[in-house]
Structure formats: structure tokens, C-alpha cells
Design a protein around this motif. Structure first.
Motif, PDB file in Angstrom:
ATOM      1  N   ILE B  71       0.553  -1.129  -0.178  1.00  0.00           N
ATOM      2  CA  ILE B  71      -0.214  -0.093   0.199  1.00  0.00           C
ATOM      3  C   ILE B  71       0.582   1.618  -0.047  1.00  0.00           C
ATOM      4  O   ILE B  71       1.248   2.394  -0.463  1.00  0.00           O
ATOM      5  N   GLU B  74       2.171   1.635  -3.685  1.00  0.00           N
ATOM      6  CA  GLU B  74       0.826   2.608  -4.240  1.00  0.00           C
ATOM      7  C   GLU B  74       1.269   4.285  -3.766  1.00  0.00           C
ATOM      8  O   GLU B  74       0.565   4.510  -4.850  1.00  0.00           O
ATOM      9  N   TYR B  75       1.195   4.583  -2.595  1.00  0.00           N
ATOM     10  CA  TYR B  75       0.308   5.645  -1.715  1.00  0.00           C
ATOM     11  C   TYR B  75       2.083   6.202  -2.329  1.00  0.00           C
ATOM     12  O   TYR B  75       1.896   7.994  -3.363  1.00  0.00           O
ATOM     13  N   GLU B  78       1.608   7.076  -6.273  1.00  0.00           N
ATOM     14  CA  GLU B  78       0.424   8.697  -6.938  1.00  0.00           C
ATOM     15  C   GLU B  78       0.778   9.773  -6.090  1.00  0.00           C
ATOM     16  O   GLU B  78       0.105  10.621  -6.323  1.00  0.00           O
ATOM     17  N   THR B  79       1.471   9.432  -5.309  1.00  0.00           N
ATOM     18  CA  THR B  79       1.714  11.882  -4.457  1.00  0.00           C
ATOM     19  C   THR B  79       2.921  12.050  -4.913  1.00  0.00           C
ATOM     20  O   THR B  79       3.559  13.196  -5.248  1.00  0.00           O
TER      21      THR B  79
END
Lengths: 227, 233
Positions: B71, B74-75, B78-79
Motif C-alpha cells: 500500500i 502505491e501511495y 500516486e503522491t
């Protein structure tokens, strides 16, 4: 227009996660019901690694796993959105989806797995304790602040990941003669279950309770008799 | 612009889950502070950040905690949208990467943990399982990297699968020495073997992993502790 096919089984909450995602987004699809004890060659061809449902086939290409398929659906058909757009909120949603996946294995209805309705005595006690811990975590950490759904006001993938708790758990309890979820002990969860089941798409797309109860009762009797 | 980004990573130096997050932060050029946790004495900050599982790694970005290594990855993607991207753009390719990431984590890594922490028949079964799954992985990767039959390794352009392969198999020689078990066989798993060798040549990987002898010693300690616990229960 690209064709969407979905391989699944009527007893599976993992299958329903995908149905809900497709229907909430208004995506037409063809449903192919699998007999889990006698899987079709087509399913085995589309998911050779795990040989499991659900499998989404979009434009002839297979996508497997009940957590991966909704993310794919979200990326191809973004509206209405089922995941937050903010990366941090998204990470929180993914956390709860993973938690649901880790804990709900016990409620999976494949004949060899569900310890609660087949076992009795110590194994069943352990399973019950495990489920209670999961419910407590959902109540104490997931639904704080009196939220309508796990992600706030709107239904999202997190609610759908917990679908088994809203519908399947009750049937398993009845078939096993157990009472695990008591509404007065889990007020937030009780509200959430009501909110979740009142969403029209969810209400209209839940597995037949009586049919499932009959199946589970039969299975339980067979397994207990064979010991 | 001019946004402040304070990134802290709570982890354990030799832990493979922590080892997934550090490469991602480094290749994206994200400055971070690594906080070494002691699992027998977890910090208050860790317990507050991850009350449900109480585990590492935890990424704390501007005081907001994100948990679970996959997780977190992916964070991060995306950030910090700058190159390199950890996941491809195309949704079908993304689904494939997520599928194989999940396979490596849930099928392979779990079985490898049993190889390290068990003995006797359970270990023998786990070894068989790992070998069977390596075969599946090998076939799967041929599909993900068609044509050339192997991914081209570019140290500045690693993706999620590179990170998973690296964090799982990079210490393969240490596994062999500590356990006497061949996890990665150049004849049975040529694609994955070459991939891991190429990854191990990267300066970033050499920097992040303890030297071979230390890894062997660490694995032996993990195994001894696990066997002692299981024999006393």
C-alpha cells in the motif's frame, strides 16, 4: 463495443464485489456461473495460476482476483468513483480492503474452508473469536465518527469488501447455530449494515439467503456425520 | 510549489518489507528519515501510527501514517508522480503487475518464510512448494516480458515488480548458505535468476543490503529463534 464477461459462483461474496462494482457503474456484462466442484475449461484457461473465481474478461483479456478486478474497473470506467481520489484516503481504503481480505477467509464458502459451520468445539471457538476480533476492529477503528459508509457519505470499494459481514455472516451463523454478531454490541456496524443493504444496487444483488442457508445446512450435516 | 514534505519510514534495516519501500523512495529522489524500530520495544509513534496491526514498515508523510509495504508503494507512486513510475499507465498492464506482486507476496514469500522457520517434513513440503511456485513465476514473467524473455534493468527506472523480485530474492545466496536450500536455480529459473543477478549489480541494491556474511548470520538467528519457539509450544 468491448464485451465484458464475468465468471463467478452464486455463493461467493468475492464474486458479488465485482457484480456491485459493474452495476454501480452501469457496465453491461455477461455472467457465467461456474460449478466450483467442476470448473469449466474456459475458466482454467483464463486463470491457470489460481483456477479461481471471480475472473473478469474484458475484450478477451482476463483479469483475476477480487481486489485487482475492481481497481481495473475503476481505472477503465472512472465514474461514478468507488475509490477516493486523494492518495492518502486511497491508501486508507486499500488498508481496509486488505484487512477485509485477510480476515474474511474464514467466511469464504468453499467447502474446505469455512471452519465455523463445519467444525464444532475448539476449532469453532477459535473461529468465532477470530471473527469477533475482526468485528471489534471494524467497530472501533473503521467506523469512528458516525460515518454512513467506511469512506464517508458514499459507498466505496471498502464497503463492498466487507459485504460478507453484511449478508453472508448472518446465514453462516444460522446454519451453524451460532450468534456472533449482536447488534447492541456493535452499534456502528449495525448502522453500516443497514446503510449498505439499503443501497438499491446492493439490495437487488445479494445472494439468495434461503438457498444458501439450505446449502450450508446440508454441507454442515454431511461434514459432521462423516467425522 | 514550496510544499513541505516530511517523510519518515519506520522499519527494520534487514527486514524484507522495509527493503521494498526504501528503493522506491530513493529512485524517486524523495528525502526521508529512517527510524529503526525494535520489535521487542515498539516506539509510541509506531503503535499510534499502526494501531490495528502494530507492524512495520510504516511511512509517515507530513504526520499521516500509511501502513503495509505494498500500500505504501502505491501511495508513493500516486503522491510523487515524477519518474520513474512504479506502476505502468495501462490498466491491463497494471492489473498484471498487481497480480504477480500478489503472487510473489502471498504464494512465494509465505512459503519461503516456512522454509526458513520450519524443519523436518514441514520444511521439506515448503521447499517443494517454493520450487513449484518458482516455475509458475518463471512462466508468468515470460508473459509479462515477451520477446526478449527478460526485463532490461535500468537502475533509474525500477518498477514495482523489480522491487518485489529484489526484496524477495536478492539474498538468495545467503539463503543457500544459511539453509542449504537452493531457492533460485539458474537452470530451472533462468529468467528470474538473470533478473536477480542484474538487480544485485545495481549500486542502489548493493547499498541497501547488508553484506553476504551478515545476511547469512541474520538468517541463521531468525531460524534458530523460530525453531526454539515452535519446539517450546
Amino acid at each position: 463495443m468491448a464485451v465484458v464477461k464475468l465468471f463467478g459462483a452464486w455463493t461467493s461474496p468475492y464474486f458479488y464485489r465485482v457484480i456491485w462494482a459493474l452495476k454501480l457503474k452501469g457496465i453491461p456484462y455477461e455472467c457465467i456461473e461456474e460449478d466450483l466442484l467442476n470448473k469449466s475449461p474456459l475458466l482454467l484457461q483464463y486463470n491457470p495460476v489460481h483456477k479461481k473465481i471471480p475472473v473478469l474478461v474484458h475484450d478477451g483479456k482476463p483479469i483475476c482476483e477480487s481486489t485487482i478486478i475492481p481497481q481495473y474497473i475503476e481505472e477503465i470506467w472512472p465514474q461514478p468513483s468507488l475509490l477516493p481520489s486523494d492518495p492518502y484516503e486511497r491508501a486508507m481504503a486499500r488498508f481496509w480492503i486488505k484487512f477485509a481480505d485477510d480476515k474474511l477467509i474464514l467466511l469464504a464458502l468453499s467447502p474446505s474452508i469455512s471452519k465455523m459451520y463445519r467444525a464444532s468445539g475448539e476449532e469453532q471457538e477459535k473461529a468465532v473469536k477470530y471473527i469477533l476480533e475482526m468485528l471489534e476492529t471494524m467497530e472501533d477503528h473503521g467506523l469512528i465518527g458516525g460515518k454512513k459508509f467506511f469512506g464517508g457519505d458514499k459507498i466505496s470499494m471498502v464497503d463492498m469488501a466487507f459485504g460478507a459481514v453484511a449478508h453472508w455472516l448472518g446465514v453462516i451463523e444460522d446454519a451453524a447455530g451460532l450468534k456472533i454478531f449482536e447488534a447492541h454490541k456493535f452499534p456502528r456496524l449495525q448502522s453500516w449494515i443497514q446503510n449498505f443493504k439499503e443501497v438499491p444496487i446492493i439490495k437487488e444483488n445479494l445472494t439468495d439467503r434461503d438457498k444458501m442457508f439450505a446449502l450450508l445446512k446440508r454441507r454442515r450435516e454431511m461434514l459432521l456425520a462423516s467425522k | 510549489m514550496g510544499e513541505v514534505n516530511i517523510v519518515k519510514l519506520h522499519g527494520i534495516g534487514a527486514n524484507p518489507y522495509s527493503k521494498r519501500v526504501e528503493p522506491a523512495l530513493r529512485i524517486k529522489g524523495i528525502p526521508y528519515e529512517f527510524i529503526e524500530e525494535d520489535l521487542s520495544n515498539k516506539s509510541q509513534l509506531l503503535l499510534k501510527s499502526n494501531p490495528v496491526y502494530k507492524k512495520i514498515p510504516v511511512l509517515v508523510h507530513n504526520e499521516q501514517p500509511v501502513v503495509d509495504s505494498l500500500i505504501i508503494l502505491e501511495y508513493i507512486d500516486e503522491t510523487w508522480k515524477n519518474a520513474p513510475q512504479l506502476l505502468p499507465d495501462d490498466p491491463l498492464e497494471r492489473a498484471k503487475v498487481r497480480f504477480w506482486t500478489s503472487f510473489i507476496q502471498q504464494q512465494l514469500f509465505e512459503a519461503m518464510t516456512r522454509v526458513v522457520t520450519c524443519d523436518g517434513e514441514i520444511q521439506a513440503k515448503a521447499i517443494d512448494e517454493v520450487q513449484g511456485k518458482m516455475k509458475v513465476l518463471e512462466e508468468g514473467m515470460k508473459e509479462v516480458f515477451p520477446g526478449s524473455g527478460s526485463p532490461s534493468i535500468d537502475g533509474d527506472n525500477l518498477g514495482l515488480l523489480d522491487i518485489m523480485i529484489c526484496s524477495t530474492f536478492s539474498p538468495y545466496k545467503a539463503y543457500e548458505e544459511a539453509l542449504g536450500v537452493k531457492i533460485l536455480d539458474p537452470e530451472r529459473n533462468p529468467l528470474v535468476f538473470c533478473w536477480v543477478k542484474a538487480l544485485n549489480e545495481l549500486p542502489l541494491v548493493k547499498e541497501l543490503y547488508p553484506p553476504h556474511d551478515k545476511l547469512v548470520a541474520l538468517l541463521k538467528v531468525v531460524r534458530e529463534n523460530a525453531l526454539r519457539v515452535s519446539s517450546s509450544t
